[in-house]
Write an enzyme that holds these catalytic residues in place. Structure first.
Site, PDB file in Angstrom:
ATOM      1  CG  ASP A   1      -2.191   0.742   1.066  1.00 46.65           C
ATOM      2  OD1 ASP A   1      -2.298   1.500   0.079  1.00 46.65           O
ATOM      3  OD2 ASP A   1      -3.089   0.593   1.911  1.00 46.65           O
TER       4      ASP A   1
ATOM      5  CG  ASP B   1      -9.487   2.353  -0.372  1.00 48.93           C
ATOM      6  OD1 ASP B   1      -9.025   1.217  -0.563  1.00 48.93           O
ATOM      7  OD2 ASP B   1      -8.875   3.245   0.231  1.00 48.93           O
TER       8      ASP B   1
HETATM    9  C1  GLA Z   1      -5.699   2.032   2.258  1.00 50.07           C
HETATM   10  C2  GLA Z   1      -6.111   0.846   1.417  1.00 50.07           C
HETATM   11  C3  GLA Z   1      -7.151   0.032   2.147  1.00 50.07           C
HETATM   12  C4  GLA Z   1      -6.613  -0.409   3.483  1.00 50.07           C
HETATM   13  C5  GLA Z   1      -6.151   0.802   4.281  1.00 50.07           C
HETATM   14  C6  GLA Z   1      -5.430   0.384   5.547  1.00 50.07           C
HETATM   15  O1  GLA Z   1      -6.730   2.947   2.360  1.00 50.07           O
HETATM   16  O2  GLA Z   1      -6.558   1.260   0.170  1.00 50.07           O
HETATM   17  O3  GLA Z   1      -7.543  -1.087   1.377  1.00 50.07           O
HETATM   18  O4  GLA Z   1      -5.558  -1.307   3.288  1.00 50.07           O
HETATM   19  O5  GLA Z   1      -5.263   1.614   3.539  1.00 50.07           O
HETATM   20  O6  GLA Z   1      -5.017   1.470   6.286  1.00 50.07           O
END
Ligand code: GLA
Length: 701
Positions: free
Chosen positions: A451, A521
């Site tokens: 990420d 997301d």
């Molecule tokens: C980002 C990712 C999510 C999750 C969060 C965790 O927003 O896109 O899928 O992993 O971080 O903090």
């Protein structure tokens, strides 16, 4: 006058260059292949466009390259020196590049007329896929440094301006929304100045001929293998010419090139189709799977995983994770992914990035003991990480504040309570490589979600000289690629999934190391219809990670049925992201069946040829068709956005079937030609958000 032409054909397309008697290197054609020999008369009526122009000698459009020479001028006039065909496609130093094939790479060398600065242009034609790639090297053979202010990867010209431009733009949770706009005079296009590709604008663009002539539906597509500041733009000049440019964004960029040094641009990828966007997409899909994705995974079916993020967020215990794993195993899920919150003191997003020691108090023991327990249930384990970042509240920040991208004279901007580590510094890269290598070497981790959750601000590096500060954005990306390349070489069997607050870094640079990317997301099935359909214009479905989540959806509050959610998430690599322990018995039975079905046809879902059956702008319904590589299985999914009253059309036309063959669906049989000419009976999928899916099998003669 053109005195020599160089033709670079693929199966159906062609790029033609001309060398003028004054030594100018020009582009004469890019588009459909001209099968015949080209006569002198024909050559002479083609307009020769300077292929990689600088400003200062009559080009008043955006230059492809801008260099400040030691005399302070930036007047440039590159002339042809030589060209040759090379058998092995050269690697680009520090940057990912599509793998070479047996296809030819042409290396063209140009030299600035009065300064000893050379341009080396590498063009590769991938014949079967109708794809071209190009990268440029700038070589300084002078006694003094030069400063590169702009160095694009591609500058292509079209002799007219009768096109619609497709861009994929959006924001967090609303990535890659398709927009078509008729070209107008001046500059238009997309870019990023965020240090990452960004949610706002994807580097992929396409041009479609607006007036369809000679029955051709001509489309041109462009992309870039890069993960930082980019631009993909189109300029229409006063004479109705169109210039397409892709490459590094010059807004925060300049590069100090010492004598005898070489600067390489990222690789641009471009393609042409005379049969519309659908075929253009197929060409990109095949090419990306074959020549860009890491070889270990390019054809390998991916696991169905359960990610705990939307099930628990930061609030989990060992027992909860084990419960999720147990139910997942019962449902047929193949991997449990532990998302954010397993390390340091991380209980929310305000701390601990950088402190990658497992929080054994929270995990109820060592990380490996948790993994072993999960593995004993018959499923694999995957882990989330955000290695490029550091929280202000972390041991790493206290120890190494100089590793952060920030000016010592200003307080740096915090985004999500975190800073970016300065990956232009080799010691920072080494630290990341060491951290992740230890994690992977000491734990049975089969998958990593990589990420990254912020954009670049405060561009200052303590590792760069005053003159080099504007190199930081590009050096960051080069550092990132070094980390990726070292860890993926050391751990080739670990499946990496890219993520950037969802789809903020969905690009070919990431895909060169990580075969799949979390698309958004936003997990709402109805919003995902557009996001996934549009991503698949440019990227293969196997690269698009899609999850079934809970209702009401956590981002949009919308209720959709389990059927709709799984039909939409089966678009690419399927996962689940909800508290499966909360499912009712009936829901568990349903999910088990969904998973069985997906597993049976995984190859087709992930790697089948993908077709968008309804036009992209259809507001009501979205329909997808997948065709297995052997042509024997067809999967059709149709999903309503909104229901439509009194709509009686119950047939959906399929494509690319064998017209003579018979296809079985349920207990009915139809011929391929019927399915393509009249269509597949789809019943009435009339309610809001309703969805249906059909599996057709070709009946053996
Ligand atoms: C980002 C990712 C999510 C999750 C969060 C965790 O927003 O896109 O899928 O992993 O971080 O903090």
């Amino acid at each position: 006058m053109v005195k020599e032409i160089i033709r670079i054909p693929t199966k159906d397309a062609e790029l033609i260059f001309g060398i003028t008697d004054e030594g100018k290197f020009t582009q004469l054609h890019f588009g459909k292949k001209i099968v015949e020999k080209i006569s002198c008369d024909e050559t002479n009526c083609l307009e020769p466009f300077e292929y990689y122009p600088m400003n200062g000698r009559g080009n008043f459009n955006q230059p492809a390259v801008d260099i400040v020479f030691p005399d302070g001028s930036s007047i440039g006039d590159f002339r042809y020196v030589s060209h040759k065909t090379v058998r092995d496609k050269p690697m680009i130093n520090g940057l990912p590049t599509s793998r070479g094939d047996k296809d030819q790479t042409i290396n063209i060398v140009l030299k600035e007329k009065i300064h000893d600065v050379y341009l080396k242009i590498f063009v590769t034609a991938y014949k079967e896929e109708n794809i071209f790639s190009q990268s440029i090297q700038i070589v300084n053979r002078m006694d003094d440094p030069v400063v590169i202010e702009r160095a694009l990867s591609l500058h292509l010209s079209l002799p007219d301006n009768d096109y619609d431009l497709l861009t994929l733009t959006g924001s967090w949770g609303r990535e890659v929304q398709d927009e078509w706009a008729r070209l107008r005079r001046g500059i238009q296009g997309v870019d990023s100045k965020q240090g990452i590709t960004g949610h706002g604008q994807n580097p992929f663009i396409a041009l479609r001929k607006a007036s369809i002539a000679h029955c051709l539906d001509e489309v041109y597509g462009f992309n870039l293998i890069y993960s930082g500041d980019f631009l993909s733009q189109v300029e229409v000049d006063a004479q109705d010419h169109t210039f397409i440019q892709t490459g590094l964004n010059g807004a925060h960029f300049s590069w100090y090139l010492e004598p005898d040094q070489v600067f390489s641009t990222p690789e641009a990828i471009f393609s042409y189709s005379a049969n519309g966007l659908q075929q253009l997409s197929q060409q990109f899909h095949q090419f990306i799977e074959k020549f860009i994705l890491p070889e270990t995974f390019s054809k390998k079916v991916r696991p169905i995983l359960l990610n705990n993020w939307e099930a628990t967020y930061f609030d989990f215990t060992r027992e909860k994770i084990l419960d999720l794993a147990k139910v997942s195993a019962e449902l047929g899920i193949e991997m449990l992914v532990l998302d954010d919150g397993w390390f340091g003191q991380r209980a929310d997003d305000t701390s601990s990035l950088g402190d990658w020691q497992p929080n054994e108090a929270k995990l109820g023991g060592t990380l490996q003991s948790l993994i072993s327990e999960i593995e004993s249930m018959g499923i694999d384990f995957g882990l989330w990480i955000e290695l490029e970042m550091v929280s202000k509240n972390s041991a790493l920040y206290n120890e190494h504040p100089e590793w952060v991208i920030a000016s010592p004279y200003r307080e740096a901007v915090e985004i999500r309570h975190q800073y970016m580590l300065d990956l232009s510094q080799e010691c920072v890269q080494d630290h990341l490589i060491q951290t992740i290598s230890q994690l992977l070497a000491n734990h049975a981790i089969k998958y990593m979600k990589w990420d990254m959750n912020r954009s670049m601000t405060d561009r200052f590096s303590q590792g760069l000289s005053t003159l080099q500060q504007r190199e930081l954005g590009h050096r960051y990306v080069l550092g990132l690629y070094r980390v990726f390349s070292e860890i993926t070489q050391a751990f080739p069997d670990v499946l990496f999934e890219g993520c950037c607050s969802g789809g903020g870094r969905f690009d070919l640079g990431i895909l060169s190391y990580m075969p799949q990317i979390w698309a958004s997301d936003n997990t709402d099935a109805i919003d995902r219809l557009r996001i996934q359909s549009n991503l698949a214009i440019a990227y293969p479905p196997s690269t698009i990670s899609c999850h079934v989540s809970a209702v009401p959806n956590h981002q949009t509050n919308r209720y959709t049925s389990l059927d709709t959610r799984v039909n939409v998430a089966s678009f690419g690599t399927l996962g689940y992201e909800l508290d499966v322990t909360q499912l009712t018995l009936a829901e568990r039975t349903e999910v088990r069946k969904q998973i069985e079905r997906y597993k049976k046809h995984k190859e087709v879902y992930q790697f089948g040829c993908h077709f968008q059956l309804k036009p992209f702008f259809d507001q009501q319904q979205v329909a997808w068709q997948k065709l297995s590589k052997d042509g024997k299985t067809v999967i059709v999914t149709i999903t309503n956005r909104l229901g439509r009253i009194q709509s009686t059309n119950r047939l959906l036309k399929l494509v690319e079937l064998d017209p003579q063959a018979i296809y079985q669906v349920g207990n009915r049989q139809y011929s391929g030609s019927f399915l393509m000419i009249k269509g597949l009976p789809i019943g009435t999928v009339s309610r809001d958000f309703a969805s249906d899916s059909f599996i057709l099998s070709k009946v053996d003669e």
